[in-house]
Design a protein around this motif. Structure first.
Motif, PDB file in Angstrom:
ATOM      1  N   ILE A 130      10.017  11.453   3.799  1.00 36.64           N
ATOM      2  CA  ILE A 130       9.396  11.932   2.560  1.00 36.64           C
ATOM      3  C   ILE A 130      10.443  11.864   1.431  1.00 36.64           C
ATOM      4  O   ILE A 130      10.129  11.509   0.294  1.00 36.64           O
ATOM      5  CB  ILE A 130       8.892  13.389   2.729  1.00 36.64           C
ATOM      6  N   ALA A 131      11.703  12.194   1.762  1.00 37.71           N
ATOM      7  CA  ALA A 131      12.760  12.185   0.730  1.00 37.71           C
ATOM      8  C   ALA A 131      12.954  10.770   0.182  1.00 37.71           C
ATOM      9  O   ALA A 131      13.125  10.573  -1.022  1.00 37.71           O
ATOM     10  CB  ALA A 131      14.058  12.721   1.320  1.00 37.71           C
ATOM     11  N   GLU A 132      12.911   9.759   1.073  1.00 38.77           N
ATOM     12  CA  GLU A 132      13.054   8.364   0.615  1.00 38.77           C
ATOM     13  C   GLU A 132      11.927   7.981  -0.333  1.00 38.77           C
ATOM     14  O   GLU A 132      12.139   7.305  -1.336  1.00 38.77           O
ATOM     15  CB  GLU A 132      13.018   7.401   1.811  1.00 38.77           C
ATOM     16  N   LEU A 133      10.711   8.433   0.008  1.00 38.48           N
ATOM     17  CA  LEU A 133       9.561   8.086  -0.840  1.00 38.48           C
ATOM     18  C   LEU A 133       9.697   8.752  -2.204  1.00 38.48           C
ATOM     19  O   LEU A 133       9.421   8.137  -3.235  1.00 38.48           O
ATOM     20  CB  LEU A 133       8.244   8.490  -0.157  1.00 38.48           C
ATOM     21  N   GLU A 134      10.170  10.014  -2.200  1.00 41.11           N
ATOM     22  CA  GLU A 134      10.355  10.702  -3.491  1.00 41.11           C
ATOM     23  C   GLU A 134      11.391   9.969  -4.338  1.00 41.11           C
ATOM     24  O   GLU A 134      11.207   9.751  -5.531  1.00 41.11           O
ATOM     25  CB  GLU A 134      10.811  12.145  -3.252  1.00 41.11           C
ATOM     26  N   GLN A 138      10.915   8.188  -8.091  1.00 42.77           N
ATOM     27  CA  GLN A 138      11.763   8.531  -9.254  1.00 42.77           C
ATOM     28  C   GLN A 138      12.482   7.304  -9.786  1.00 42.77           C
ATOM     29  O   GLN A 138      12.587   7.088 -10.993  1.00 42.77           O
ATOM     30  CB  GLN A 138      12.798   9.602  -8.858  1.00 42.77           C
ATOM     31  N   THR A 139      12.970   6.470  -8.858  1.00 47.30           N
ATOM     32  CA  THR A 139      13.728   5.282  -9.287  1.00 47.30           C
ATOM     33  C   THR A 139      12.832   4.330 -10.076  1.00 47.30           C
ATOM     34  O   THR A 139      13.214   3.843 -11.137  1.00 47.30           O
ATOM     35  CB  THR A 139      14.306   4.562  -8.042  1.00 47.30           C
ATOM     36  N   VAL A 140      11.633   4.077  -9.555  1.00 44.80           N
ATOM     37  CA  VAL A 140      10.749   3.124 -10.250  1.00 44.80           C
ATOM     38  C   VAL A 140      10.357   3.693 -11.614  1.00 44.80           C
ATOM     39  O   VAL A 140      10.364   2.981 -12.621  1.00 44.80           O
ATOM     40  CB  VAL A 140       9.501   2.796  -9.398  1.00 44.80           C
ATOM     41  N   ILE A 191       5.785  -0.151  -4.533  1.00 42.32           N
ATOM     42  CA  ILE A 191       5.125   0.494  -5.677  1.00 42.32           C
ATOM     43  C   ILE A 191       4.795  -0.571  -6.729  1.00 42.32           C
ATOM     44  O   ILE A 191       3.677  -0.632  -7.259  1.00 42.32           O
ATOM     45  CB  ILE A 191       6.042   1.580  -6.293  1.00 42.32           C
ATOM     46  N   LEU A 192       5.778  -1.440  -7.009  1.00 38.33           N
ATOM     47  CA  LEU A 192       5.530  -2.487  -8.011  1.00 38.33           C
ATOM     48  C   LEU A 192       4.444  -3.443  -7.527  1.00 38.33           C
ATOM     49  O   LEU A 192       3.616  -3.915  -8.307  1.00 38.33           O
ATOM     50  CB  LEU A 192       6.825  -3.255  -8.302  1.00 38.33           C
ATOM     51  N   SER A 193       4.443  -3.725  -6.224  1.00 40.59           N
ATOM     52  CA  SER A 193       3.430  -4.644  -5.676  1.00 40.59           C
ATOM     53  C   SER A 193       2.022  -4.079  -5.848  1.00 40.59           C
ATOM     54  O   SER A 193       1.112  -4.804  -6.251  1.00 40.59           O
ATOM     55  CB  SER A 193       3.663  -4.887  -4.179  1.00 40.59           C
ATOM     56  N   ILE A 194       1.856  -2.796  -5.523  1.00 35.48           N
ATOM     57  CA  ILE A 194       0.485  -2.279  -5.633  1.00 35.48           C
ATOM     58  C   ILE A 194       0.073  -2.141  -7.099  1.00 35.48           C
ATOM     59  O   ILE A 194      -1.092  -2.296  -7.447  1.00 35.48           O
ATOM     60  CB  ILE A 194       0.233  -0.979  -4.832  1.00 35.48           C
ATOM     61  N   ALA A 230       0.108   4.770 -12.218  1.00 36.28           N
ATOM     62  CA  ALA A 230      -0.984   5.043 -11.267  1.00 36.28           C
ATOM     63  C   ALA A 230      -0.510   4.800  -9.833  1.00 36.28           C
ATOM     64  O   ALA A 230      -0.842   5.560  -8.913  1.00 36.28           O
ATOM     65  CB  ALA A 230      -2.188   4.161 -11.580  1.00 36.28           C
ATOM     66  N   ALA A 231       0.300   3.731  -9.637  1.00 32.61           N
ATOM     67  CA  ALA A 231       0.805   3.440  -8.287  1.00 32.61           C
ATOM     68  C   ALA A 231       1.725   4.567  -7.814  1.00 32.61           C
ATOM     69  O   ALA A 231       1.663   5.001  -6.650  1.00 32.61           O
ATOM     70  CB  ALA A 231       1.546   2.102  -8.288  1.00 32.61           C
ATOM     71  N   ILE A 232       2.565   5.070  -8.719  1.00 30.50           N
ATOM     72  CA  ILE A 232       3.478   6.170  -8.357  1.00 30.50           C
ATOM     73  C   ILE A 232       2.663   7.408  -7.965  1.00 30.50           C
ATOM     74  O   ILE A 232       2.932   8.049  -6.944  1.00 30.50           O
ATOM     75  CB  ILE A 232       4.437   6.488  -9.533  1.00 30.50           C
ATOM     76  N   CYS A 233       1.631   7.716  -8.763  1.00 31.44           N
ATOM     77  CA  CYS A 233       0.814   8.902  -8.453  1.00 31.44           C
ATOM     78  C   CYS A 233       0.127   8.746  -7.096  1.00 31.44           C
ATOM     79  O   CYS A 233       0.086   9.683  -6.295  1.00 31.44           O
ATOM     80  CB  CYS A 233      -0.239   9.139  -9.529  1.00 31.44           C
ATOM     81  N   SER A 234      -0.406   7.535  -6.826  1.00 30.27           N
ATOM     82  CA  SER A 234      -1.071   7.331  -5.529  1.00 30.27           C
ATOM     83  C   SER A 234      -0.071   7.499  -4.395  1.00 30.27           C
ATOM     84  O   SER A 234      -0.394   8.081  -3.353  1.00 30.27           O
ATOM     85  CB  SER A 234      -1.675   5.928  -5.431  1.00 30.27           C
TER      86      SER A 234
END
Ligand code: SAM
Length: 444
Positions: A130-134, A138-140, A191-194, A230-234
């Motif tokens: 979960i930490a990696e996803l967070e 943030q990075t994107v 994230i960028l792909s979706i 929107a991708a980040i929120c999803s």
């Protein structure tokens, strides 16, 4: 009728006997002897592998689960493996990484592979902490303001370049997606792909596996910033319902053709996977906006990947010297001599590539599996015009050549399939009784 095995007697290349379905859509063969008593019970309680509404509301909001199996099925398969003491588990056709998500709560050593770079990025997200996803979200998000003022395509490119570790290309990164740095980069690239897929939604063709190529910027719904947000929120919503990774769960990712994997002989206890079906699904085209981004628009690499895909719709050379069982040769011959357009020139070739590729893959499975190792496969029947292609039975016959015994079979009714796209099939078989089948193979 030619002599063929009892199992592939079901592969009679016409309509199957009228099957019966119970309430869970489990299919009982009309003639129970077709599979023999010894196959009963081994897959008792196996759930329907079709993705559930819960799957669609979860990872399905991030990417299409068109060819995925359900997390419920993946959990069932993992529990089956663990009950036999199998902890080294591989999925060589990992797709959107459903097995990876289901494995988060189990102490297993998982290896996930797929030819498609977007699939590897998805596997990365589904197995990340979960930490990696967070950190990835943030990075994107922090990259977005940097490219303001540029056009959308340039903004995607500069975000991808900013993410790549130590000047690597995306392809370098995907060739070694096992380092922590590469895995973090892949979560960001996902994230960028979706986001890019969502901007190209209007390019989806009527054939669900085919996405048209965007020409001259005439793409899009939304803009870069709103699509990325929107991708980040999803992804945040998805991450919020993910269980933490179990102590002792490990994962390795790879992005290879199954034929090129260098996994150790005897190094895997179990394989849980759903290989492609012989229905000419083009996975690279299905997720094309993502593949274009991850392959930096390199059309040569894209073409090569599309050709290597098992079940490819493209014409390419076949593999000399692959032995196929008589049941498979009979099927290919029936397709080749079918009166309809391009049967010999195109379709029979496609079936030959498919079964030759799957024979090579099943030979690799047999090599990777330790003694008493098992392989759980989800496969789907299809039709060529009015000819039934009973894929599970045919793959069972091929597996036997490589020393893998078919010890369990569970069949589920399929409501929609690619075969229904063919008017010829629809006319000949208004209600074709296709099955999605879970087969259990055991190393002899
Ligand atoms: C039916 S899908 C797997 C779906 C997966 N079980 C899931 O739940 O998402 C089959 C996968 O095989 C991959 N594939 C096709 N040809 C391949 C090859 N030669 N080597 C490795 N993977 C391949 C495709 O990219 C696709 O993701």
């Amino acid at each position: 009728m030619d002599q063929i095995s009892c199992r592939s007697a079901l592969a009679q290349y016409g309509n199957p006997p009228n099957p019966c379905y119970d309430q869970s859509m489990r299919l009982a063969p009309a003639d129970p002897d077709l599979f023999g008593e010894r196959t009963r019970g081994l897959l008792e309680g196996c759930p329907n592998p079709k993705p559930s509404p819960a799957d669609k509301a979860s990872f399905g909001r991030l990417a299409s689960l068109y060819t995925a199996f359900s997390t419920e099925f993946a959990s069932f398969a993992l529990k089956e493996c663990l009950s036999r003491g199998h902890t080294r588990i591989a999925d060589p056709f990992a797709g959107m990484g459903t097995l990876g998500e289901a494995a988060r709560v189990y102490p297993v050593d998982l290896v996930l592979n797929d030819l498609n770079p977007f699939a590897v990025a998805s596997c990365c997200v589904r197995t990340a902490t979960i930490a990696e996803l967070e950190r990835a979200t943030q990075t994107v998000r922090s990259l977005v303001p940097e490219s303001r003022g540029a056009d959308d395509e340039s903004r995607f490119r500069s975000a991808v370049n900013a993410l790549l570790p130590r000047g690597q290309t995306v392809v370098d990164c995907l060739l070694d997606p096992s380092t922590e740095e590469a895995q973090f980069g892949l979560c960001c690239l996902h994230i960028l792909s979706i986001a890019r897929i969502s901007m190209h939604k209007r390019l989806r063709g009527s054939n669900p596996t085919w996405t048209k190529r965007a020409g001259g910027g005439a793409v899009i719904d939304g803009d870069f910033e709103s699509a990325v947000e929107a991708a980040i929120c999803s992804l945040c919503d998805y991450a919020a319902q993910l269980p933490s990774r179990a102590e002792g769960m490990s994962v390795r990712l790879s992005n290879r053709d199954v034929a090129d994997l260098d996994w150790a002989e005897g190094g895997v206890d179990a394989i849980v996977t759903s290989p492609p079906y012989p229905n000419r699904t083009d996975y690279i085209r299905h997720y094309l906006p993502a593949a274009e981004l991850l392959l930096a628009g390199d059309r040569d690499i894209e073409r090569r990947l599309r050709e290597i895909q098992i079940g490819t719709p493209l014409i390419r050379g076949d593999h000399a010297g692959v032995e196929l069982p008589r049941s498979v040769e009979m099927l290919i011959e029936r397709v080749r001599t079918h009166r309809s357009y391009a049967s010999e020139r195109y379709y029979a070739k496609g079936f030959r590539y498919y079964f030759e590729d799957m024979s090579r893959a099943l030979a690799r499975f047999a090599g990777w599996l330790a003694p008493k190792g098992i392989a759980l496969l989800v496969v789907q029947d299809t039709f060529y015009k009015e000819i039934l292609v009973p894929v599970a039975d045919l793959l069972g016959d091929i597996a036997q050549i490589h020393g893998l015994d078919l010890v369990g079979v569970e069949r589920f009714k399929v409501r929609n399939s690619m075969s229904r796209l063919s008017p010829h099939t629809r006319a000949a078989l208004p209600k074709p009784q296709l099955a999605e089948t879970v087969i259990l193979l055991s190393k002899v």
